[in-house]
Design an enzyme around this catalytic site. Structure first.
Site, PDB file in Angstrom:
ATOM      1  N   ASN A  13       1.136  -1.087  -0.398  1.00 22.26           N
ATOM      2  CA  ASN A  13       0.557  -0.145  -0.192  1.00 22.26           C
ATOM      3  C   ASN A  13       0.967   0.986   0.298  1.00 22.26           C
ATOM      4  O   ASN A  13       1.528   1.135   0.848  1.00 22.26           O
ATOM      5  CB  ASN A  13      -0.903  -0.133   1.224  1.00 22.26           C
ATOM      6  CG  ASN A  13      -1.651   1.510   1.550  1.00 22.26           C
ATOM      7  OD1 ASN A  13      -1.784   1.947   0.204  1.00 22.26           O
ATOM      8  ND2 ASN A  13      -2.764   1.335   2.524  1.00 22.26           N
ATOM      9  N   LYS A  15       0.249   4.144  -0.010  1.00 19.90           N
ATOM     10  CA  LYS A  15      -0.949   5.505   0.346  1.00 19.90           C
ATOM     11  C   LYS A  15      -0.391   6.701  -0.703  1.00 19.90           C
ATOM     12  O   LYS A  15      -0.454   6.069  -2.301  1.00 19.90           O
ATOM     13  CB  LYS A  15       0.246   6.154   1.121  1.00 19.90           C
ATOM     14  CG  LYS A  15      -0.052   4.748   2.700  1.00 19.90           C
ATOM     15  CD  LYS A  15      -0.440   4.965   3.947  1.00 19.90           C
ATOM     16  CE  LYS A  15      -0.475   3.561   4.149  1.00 19.90           C
ATOM     17  NZ  LYS A  15      -0.940   3.276   5.778  1.00 19.90           N
ATOM     18  N   HIS A  99      -9.829   1.886   3.882  1.00 17.56           N
ATOM     19  CA  HIS A  99      -8.902   2.372   5.039  1.00 17.56           C
ATOM     20  C   HIS A  99      -8.782   3.160   5.938  1.00 17.56           C
ATOM     21  O   HIS A  99      -9.877   3.545   5.809  1.00 17.56           O
ATOM     22  CB  HIS A  99      -7.463   1.788   4.202  1.00 17.56           C
ATOM     23  CG  HIS A  99      -6.278   2.086   4.657  1.00 17.56           C
ATOM     24  ND1 HIS A  99      -5.938   3.363   5.736  1.00 17.56           N
ATOM     25  CD2 HIS A  99      -5.410   1.338   3.925  1.00 17.56           C
ATOM     26  CE1 HIS A  99      -4.643   2.537   6.129  1.00 17.56           C
ATOM     27  NE2 HIS A  99      -4.187   1.629   5.257  1.00 17.56           N
ATOM     28  N   GLU A 169      -6.646  -4.452  10.015  1.00 15.37           N
ATOM     29  CA  GLU A 169      -5.650  -3.526  10.397  1.00 15.37           C
ATOM     30  C   GLU A 169      -5.967  -2.427  12.095  1.00 15.37           C
ATOM     31  O   GLU A 169      -6.683  -2.092  11.612  1.00 15.37           O
ATOM     32  CB  GLU A 169      -5.405  -2.970   9.171  1.00 15.37           C
ATOM     33  CG  GLU A 169      -5.289  -3.168   7.960  1.00 15.37           C
ATOM     34  CD  GLU A 169      -4.412  -2.106   7.254  1.00 15.37           C
ATOM     35  OE1 GLU A 169      -3.558  -2.250   6.769  1.00 15.37           O
ATOM     36  OE2 GLU A 169      -5.035  -1.458   6.318  1.00 15.37           O
ATOM     37  N   GLY A 175       1.383   2.554  10.841  1.00 16.59           N
ATOM     38  CA  GLY A 175       2.006   3.121  11.263  1.00 16.59           C
ATOM     39  C   GLY A 175       3.277   3.744  11.960  1.00 16.59           C
ATOM     40  O   GLY A 175       3.843   4.690  12.879  1.00 16.59           O
ATOM     41  N   SER A 218       2.152  -2.248  10.459  1.00 22.02           N
ATOM     42  CA  SER A 218       3.638  -2.607  11.039  1.00 22.02           C
ATOM     43  C   SER A 218       3.837  -3.643  10.366  1.00 22.02           C
ATOM     44  O   SER A 218       5.042  -4.087  11.604  1.00 22.02           O
ATOM     45  CB  SER A 218       3.759  -1.838  12.290  1.00 22.02           C
ATOM     46  OG  SER A 218       2.984  -0.484  12.440  1.00 22.02           O
TER      47      SER A 218
END
Ligand code: PGA
Length: 255
Positions: A13, A15, A99, A169, A175, A218
């Site tokens: 991903n 982003k 997301h 997630e 992150g 992560s």
């Protein structure tokens, strides 16, 4: 949905990262590595999709968009939106929907997400539907039920679920460099797996053969292999660590 023989699904991903030339450099490196052990999807910003389609033509990589419009299936007066049909047209096979960054920064509610899922499935895109609890929800102890209810609220009625990939997630793991533990991942994936099976008991066998629950939050080259060996983890959704081709390759190589 026990582990089956299909290859793990590893989704990069990206982003809101990468110019065209940065994406080209990534691809040049990444495509030179061998990677028969997994199925790879690159979820790129809209601006890169056309270029990616050309570059991956002769590879086994697939491309995904990171969102689609909830307003119309194909076209309409919706400035700034991109429809599911347009994504299909540019060569996407997958689309990420729901997301947590869309939920947080664009205030997307389950109802909107459900509409997006419905439209994407109508044009035969495979949907990567993201669900996950925040820290307060986890600490309240009610996280399993919360995530299941969130998932249910994002599923349109009467759809063929064989084209939906569920991505667990936990928001607190995205992150942050602090992935969920193996125990936490197994607990959630087993719970979702069991509930999905109950939900689908009387429906087609197709789903059981194809359904996937992937983990994101992560994931790195250090933890990818142990996370993927958890029960009911069919793949990984990788953000930060997918931006560097060598790092992303290590994630796959270590599996
Ligand atoms: P991360 O992001 O790997 O950087 O935690 C995962 C995601 O947001 O999908």
């Amino acid at each position: 949905m026990e582990k089956n023989n299909s290859k793990p699904l590893i989704i990069a991903n990206w982003k809101m990262y990468k110019t065209i030339s940065e994406a080209n450099n990534w691809l040049e490196k990444f495509l030179s590595y061998s990677r028969d052990n997994v199925e790879i999807v690159v979820a790129a910003p809209y601006t890169l999709l056309g270029n990616l389609r050309e570059k991956i033509k002769h590879s086994s990589l697939s491309i995904a968009a990171q969102d689609c419009s909830d307003k119309a299936l194909d076209q309409g007066a919706f400035t700034g939106d991109i429809s599911a049909a347009m994504l299909k047209d540019i060569g996407c096979e997958y689309v990420i929907i729901g997301h947590s960054e869309r939920r947080k920064y664009h205030h997307e509610q389950n109802k909107i997400i459900r509409q997006k899922v419905e439209l994407a499935l109508k044009v035969n895109l495979k949907v990567i539907l993201c669900v996950g609890e925040n820290l307060a929800q986890r600490e309240s102890g009610n996280y399993l039920e919360f995530v299941w209810q969130e998932l249910l609220a994002c599923l349109p009625e009467r759809i063929d679920l064989s084209n939906v990939i569920f991505a667990y997630e936990p928001i607190w793991a995205i992150g942050t460099g602090k992935s969920a533990t193996i125990q936490q991942i197994e607990e959630m994936h087993s719970y979702l797996n069991e509930h999905l099976n109950n939900l689908l008991k009387n429906t087609t066998q197709l789903f059981e053969k194809n359904a996937k629950i992937v983990y994101g939050g992560s994931v790195t080259e250090e933890n990818s292999s142990s996370i993927l060996s958890c029960n009911h983890v069919a793949g990984l959704l990788v953000g930060g660590a997918s931006l560097d081709a060598e790092r992303f390759y290590k994630i796959i190589k270590n599996l």
